[in-house]
Design an enzyme around this catalytic site. Structure first.
Site: not given
Length: 442
Positions: A141, A146, A345, A421
């Site tokens: 990831h 994630d 895209y 995090e």
């Protein structure tokens, strides 16, 4: 009345032309975020981090996210949501009906990892290997997906807890294959849209998405109205010449020299033909191949490259000019050029009204000085397929540790990509705040 001075990363006349670059101001009747969102997010932070670490340790490539999809679906079912699995191969779609009548909002998270071998020293680092396009590869990831999944799982739990007070419905879209489907397969947002994820009841009137970004420190939220991420297309040019001895080039038609002239000619498309003060554009040749030894002029050469644009008209003009440059230069050399352009895209184009509405909400989440208007990026995002159907707003949540200089940080897609995090709770609070405020104000 409250005022937030946004930090700006652009300068010049182009900046002055955009009204949203002025300090963000909202009136007392502008959308406000209930206090419970911050408290509920804080209570969920440990769960969100644990989910993210689990997903990070068990990454899966596009259209193969079976474990991730089961983790998501099981969680959503426990929350009492209506859950559909197997959408666009491995996608999960869930519906949360609030306790009061109201509009329908969609929230999206992408689930897939990349064929990258992780080099970050973490206790939950990926050791996974798999086969991708016939090659043995590591899986990582390396783009923050994630975290996106874990954030949206947390938002689902927060909103489910408050469902009795929610005026309307939320459709959660956990999307596979944002990084592209395996060769020969369809996937991603384009396939989800084709399968009717935005057309089946309940039909959402707007959609929000986010991305954890290494370009910003944790604590920062970034947005941009209008074209924010580029359209991405791929081209291939096959130059057919006539093989000859390297010592007797006049007996053949050299496709390598012709290809070199085409390559140089392609660089004039942007520098001499595009109105770059309107929008930027990029034409890059990433590979040029032909020949097997020093004394043989081959009969064929092939080049491949990428096109990045922010305006649909300019996009089509670039395509046409690539064909014209390649074919005309080849003809002048006595060769031929076959041009193939694969449309990828579209532009990630943030609805300006929705962006203007969302900015004061994000300002309340980020706090003074932490909401910035970011620059355009020539990266691409298939969230753009959702935006072509309904108004959409896509924003960035800084994920780089504040003690790392931004010019030194490994970027998304690097084997050294690492998420601070603390950004997960900020992302969850931002998405939940937008959801609650949007449902209440629409």
């Amino acid at each position: 009345m409250m005022t937030l001075k946004t930090s700006l990363r652009m300068a010049g006349a182009a900046v002055a032309a955009l009204t949203l670059l002025s300090p963000v101001v909202w009136a007392a009747d502008a959308p406000t975020v209930p206090a419970f969102v911050k408290a509920d997010t804080k209570a969920l932070e440990a769960k969100i981090i644990a989910w993210r670490r689990d997903i990070h340790q068990h990454p899966e490539l596009g259209n193969r996210e079976t474990r991730t999809a089961k983790l998501v679906a099981d969680h959503l079912k426990k929350l009492g949501l209506e859950v559909q699995t197997g959408v666009a191969h491995t996608g999960v779609v869930a519906v949360l009906k609030g306790g009061k009548p109201g509009p329908v909002l969609a929230l999206r998270a992408d689930m897939d990892a990349l064929p990258v071998t992780e080099q970050v020293d973490l206790p939950f680092a990926s050791k996974v290997r798999t086969t991708y396009n016939g090659q043995d590869v590591g899986v990582m990831h390396a783009c923050g997906h994630d975290g996106h999944v874990a954030i949206l799982m947390g938002v689902a739990e927060l909103l489910a807890k408050r469902r009795a007070d929610l005026p309307g419905t939320v459709k959660f879209i956990f999307q596979p294959a944002e990084e592209g489907a395996p060769e020969g397969e369809q996937g991603g947002a384009e396939l989800m849209v084709a399968q009717g994820v935005l057309d089946t009841e309940p039909k959402p009137q707007a959609i929000f998405g986010l991305h954890l970004g290494s370009a910003y420190h944790a604590g920062t939220i970034a947005y941009r109205p209008g074209p924010a991420m580029a359209a991405a297309d791929m081209f291939k040019i096959v130059v057919q010449g006539r093989q000859a001895h390297g010592g007797r080039p006049w007996t053949g038609v050299d496709p390598l020299v012709t290809s070199a002239q085409i390559l140089v000619g392609l660089q004039t498309i942007v520098s001499r033909n595009m109105e770059v003060i309107k929008e930027p554009a990029v034409v890059t040749v990433g590979a040029l191949n032909g020949g097997v030894r020093s004394n043989i002029i081959p009969d064929k050469a092939e080049m491949v490259g990428t096109i990045r644009t922010f305006d649909e008209g300019m996009r089509q003009e670039v395509h046409e000019r690539i064909r014209r440059v390649a074919q005309n230069i080849a003809e002048s050399a006595g060769a031929t050029a076959t041009v193939t352009i694969e449309t990828g895209y579209p532009v990630t184009d943030n609805d300006r009204n929705l962006t203007a509405w969302a900015v004061p909400v994000l300002a309340q989440v980020a706090g003074p000085g932490n909401l910035v208007e970011g620059s355009k990026t020539t990266g691409a995002e298939d969230f753009s397929f959702f935006q072509k159907k309904i108004p959409g707003f896509f924003f960035w949540v800084g994920a780089t540790s504040p003690d790392i200089p931004l010019d030194k940080v490994p970027s998304n897609h690097s084997p050294l990509f690492k998420v601070d995090e603390s950004s997960l709770a900020i992302g969850a609070e931002a998405m939940a705040s937008l959801s609650v405020a949007w449902l209440n104000s629409h």
